[in-house]
Design a protein around this motif. Structure first.
Motif: not given
Length: 286
Positions: A60-79, A116-124
């Motif tokens: 609780p109260g913590q944060s993290a930084v994740y860096t995705a490559p160009a054109g990344w598409g994927g999912r982020i969720w909590g377990r 997320f689907t990242l590109g010139e325009v991101d869809f999320y």
């Protein structure tokens, strides 16, 4: 004071890795993942159809930084409700993605998922098509055009129909989807219900939508759910309000939004902790 120091630890460890490996290469995208819940959350991250992904614990109260490559598409969720041994093997009550802290498969329903689907325009978007286990929002930072916050900051576990509830020790820990419970073509938008003209919201998806108006409640809930943005970094925050202050780390700087509402606990204490950790790490690398 002990609480503040514990918040500093994950920032420092993650910034070491990011700075030493040179995350600021051209085209990468930064995701700041925040846990504002009262319980530990184990974020899961997978890339497209390649389900060998990442995972870690956020107290609780913590944060993290994740860096995705160009054109990344994927999912982020909590377990939630996870138990891992010293080798990183274990299981979770909701959102599990294999038997490792690093995902080896897709998230198991029920789970609230940022897509997320990242590109010139991101869809999320945030999808509740696979059910709900945690409030989750996505906030674009420094984006161009009509970049808006999406997700669900309500708690569907409190409003979940009895037949969809997932219980543990007498407590509702998640709300399953009607497709997951009843497994019919109508609820799952398949077969003769497999397109936008025949798949319509059900009473169950309407319940989801009433609590989470800017999240997918069923498979073809596109108009109010999917968003686009250009040039943004993203904050993915669990158990947060869509109106609170959040921060993102990029190019060795800390950027925070400025909503009309007052900052929450993370907005004030988390900003200070993140800034102190950043200054500490940058001083070591200067």
């Amino acid at each position: 004071m002990a609480r503040d120091l514990s918040v500093l630890v994950p920032f420092t460890v993650i910034f070491f890795g990011l700075i030493s490996t040179g995350i600021e290469s051209q085209g990468t995208k930064t995701f700041t993942i925040v846990n504002n819940c009262k319980e530990t959350v184990w974020p899961g991250i997978t890339h497209g159809e390649n389900f060998n992904g990442s995972g870690f614990a956020l107290k609780p109260g913590q944060s993290a930084v994740y860096t995705a490559p160009a054109g990344w598409g994927g999912r982020i969720w909590g377990r939630t409700g996870c138990s891992f041994d010293g080798s990183g093997h274990g299981t979770c009550q909701t959102g599990g993605c294999g038997t490792s802290i690093n995902c080896t498969g897709p998230g198991s329903p029920p789970a609230s998922i940022a897509e997320f689907t990242l590109g010139e325009v991101d869809f999320y978007d945030v999808s509740l098509v696979d059910g709900f286990n945690l409030p989750i929002i996505v906030i674009p930072m420094k984006g161009k055009e009509n970049c808006t916050t999406v997700g669900c900051d309500g708690d569907l576990r409190k409003n979940c129909p009895s037949e969809l509830r997932l219980n543990s020790s007498g407590k509702v820990i998640a709300c399953r989807s009607a497709c997951d419970v009843f497994n019919t073509d109508e609820y799952c938008c398949r077969g003769m219900f497999g397109d936008a003209t025949t798949c319509h919201p059900s009473n169950y998806s309407r319940t989801f939508k009433s609590v989470c108006p800017v999240a997918y409640s069923y498979a073809y809930d596109d108009p109010t759910s999917i968003k686009t943005c250009t040039g943004a970094e993203y904050v993915v925050s669990f158990c947060s309000s869509r109106n609170e202050t959040v921060c993102s780390y990029h190019n060795n700087t800390l950027s925070c939004n400025t909503p009309n509402s007052a900052s929450t606990t993370f907005g004030r204490r988390g900003i200070v902790a993140l800034a102190l950790a950043l200054l500490l790490v940058l001083s070591l690398y200067s």
